[in-house]
Every structure is written in structure tokens, then in C-alpha cells.
Write a protein that holds these residues in place. Structure first.
Motif, PDB file in Angstrom:
ATOM      1  N   LEU A  21       0.864  -1.172   0.000  1.00 18.78           N
ATOM      2  CA  LEU A  21       0.000   0.000   0.000  1.00 18.78           C
ATOM      3  C   LEU A  21       0.902   1.223   0.000  1.00 18.78           C
ATOM      4  CD1 LEU A  21      -3.023   0.552   0.076  1.00 18.78           C
ATOM      5  CD2 LEU A  21      -2.843   0.785   2.533  1.00 18.78           C
ATOM      6  N   SER A  23       1.166   5.421  -0.419  1.00 22.21           N
ATOM      7  CA  SER A  23       0.454   6.695  -0.394  1.00 22.21           C
ATOM      8  C   SER A  23       1.343   7.775  -0.994  1.00 22.21           C
ATOM      9  CB  SER A  23       0.088   7.075   1.038  1.00 22.21           C
ATOM     10  OG  SER A  23      -0.827   6.159   1.558  1.00 22.21           O
ATOM     11  N   THR A  28      -3.576   7.085  -3.280  1.00 19.41           N
ATOM     12  CA  THR A  28      -3.072   5.826  -2.762  1.00 19.41           C
ATOM     13  C   THR A  28      -3.182   4.753  -3.839  1.00 19.41           C
ATOM     14  OG1 THR A  28      -3.856   6.436  -0.577  1.00 19.41           O
ATOM     15  CG2 THR A  28      -3.358   4.129  -0.925  1.00 19.41           C
ATOM     16  N   GLU A  47      -7.141   4.182  -6.415  1.00 26.29           N
ATOM     17  CA  GLU A  47      -7.256   4.769  -5.085  1.00 26.29           C
ATOM     18  C   GLU A  47      -8.471   4.264  -4.319  1.00 26.29           C
ATOM     19  OE1 GLU A  47      -7.221   9.094  -2.876  1.00 26.29           O
ATOM     20  OE2 GLU A  47      -7.168   9.001  -5.035  1.00 26.29           O
ATOM     21  N   GLU A  48      -9.641   4.265  -4.932  1.00 26.25           N
ATOM     22  CA  GLU A  48     -10.854   3.813  -4.245  1.00 26.25           C
ATOM     23  C   GLU A  48     -10.780   2.325  -3.921  1.00 26.25           C
ATOM     24  OE1 GLU A  48     -13.384   5.536  -2.968  1.00 26.25           O
ATOM     25  OE2 GLU A  48     -12.197   7.274  -3.525  1.00 26.25           O
ATOM     26  N   LYS A  51      -8.385   1.742  -1.010  1.00 18.95           N
ATOM     27  CA  LYS A  51      -8.996   2.075   0.280  1.00 18.95           C
ATOM     28  C   LYS A  51      -9.946   0.978   0.734  1.00 18.95           C
ATOM     29  CE  LYS A  51      -8.778   7.085  -0.142  1.00 18.95           C
ATOM     30  NZ  LYS A  51      -9.563   8.318  -0.298  1.00 18.95           N
ATOM     31  N   GLU A  52     -10.743   0.427  -0.204  1.00 18.53           N
ATOM     32  CA  GLU A  52     -11.665  -0.664   0.138  1.00 18.53           C
ATOM     33  C   GLU A  52     -10.899  -1.876   0.647  1.00 18.53           C
ATOM     34  OE1 GLU A  52     -14.817  -1.877  -2.541  1.00 18.53           O
ATOM     35  OE2 GLU A  52     -14.676   0.087  -3.510  1.00 18.53           O
ATOM     36  N   SER A  54      -7.828  -2.024   1.875  1.00 20.16           N
ATOM     37  CA  SER A  54      -7.171  -1.706   3.140  1.00 20.16           C
ATOM     38  C   SER A  54      -8.159  -1.768   4.300  1.00 20.16           C
ATOM     39  CB  SER A  54      -6.546  -0.319   3.060  1.00 20.16           C
ATOM     40  OG  SER A  54      -6.006   0.053   4.288  1.00 20.16           O
ATOM     41  N   ASN A  55      -9.337  -1.204   4.123  1.00 21.91           N
ATOM     42  CA  ASN A  55     -10.357  -1.245   5.175  1.00 21.91           C
ATOM     43  C   ASN A  55     -10.778  -2.675   5.475  1.00 21.91           C
ATOM     44  OD1 ASN A  55     -10.361   1.513   5.445  1.00 21.91           O
ATOM     45  ND2 ASN A  55     -12.107   1.817   4.079  1.00 21.91           N
TER      46      ASN A  55
END
Length: 68
Positions: A21, A23, A28, A47-48, A51-52, A54-55
Motif C-alpha cells: 500500500l 500513499s 493511494t 485509489e478507491e 482504500k476498500e 485496506s479497510n
């Protein structure tokens, strides 16, 4: 098998060897490396999608052991 849908992709987390990951100032990026792919290029997520993923990985990592 443990599949997770990220954007328009379905990723089998059982076959993931490493997730990078990164940034930057503008966003990201995630690089997903799979088991048995050798020196092939990784799956790069926007990027989106990064983030998904990673969450989701953070959510799974915080679950108690033995919880399905």
C-alpha cells in the motif's frame, strides 16, 4: 476459499502473498502479489479500490480468532 469483491474484481485472499500500500501526494495505490505468480506483474488497484481493500484487511485483522 475466501473471496472479496473490490470494485469490479473478485480477489481470492487465500492466494494473496503480499499487499503493498503506497500513499502519494495525489492518492493511494495498492499492489497485490499472488502466490505462484513468480515474477509476473502484480494486480494494481486504483485509489478507491485500494482504500476498500485496506479497510477490509484491517477489519479482518481485528476480528478475534475463531470468528467466522
Amino acid at each position: 476459499m475466501h473471496f472479496v469483491r473490490i470494485g469490479d474484481r473478485a480477489i481470492n485472499l487465500d492466494n494473496v502473498a503480499q499487499i503493498e500500500l503506497r500513499s502519494y501526494n495525489h492518492g493511494t495505490v495498492a499492489k497485490v502479489y499472488f502466490v505462484g505468480q513468480g515474477y509476473n506483474s502484480p494486480c494494481v488497484l486504483s485509489e478507491e479500490e485500494a482504500k476498500e481493500l485496506s479497510n477490509y484487511v484491517d477489519y479482518v485483522a481485528e476480528r478475534p480468532i475463531g470468528t467466522p
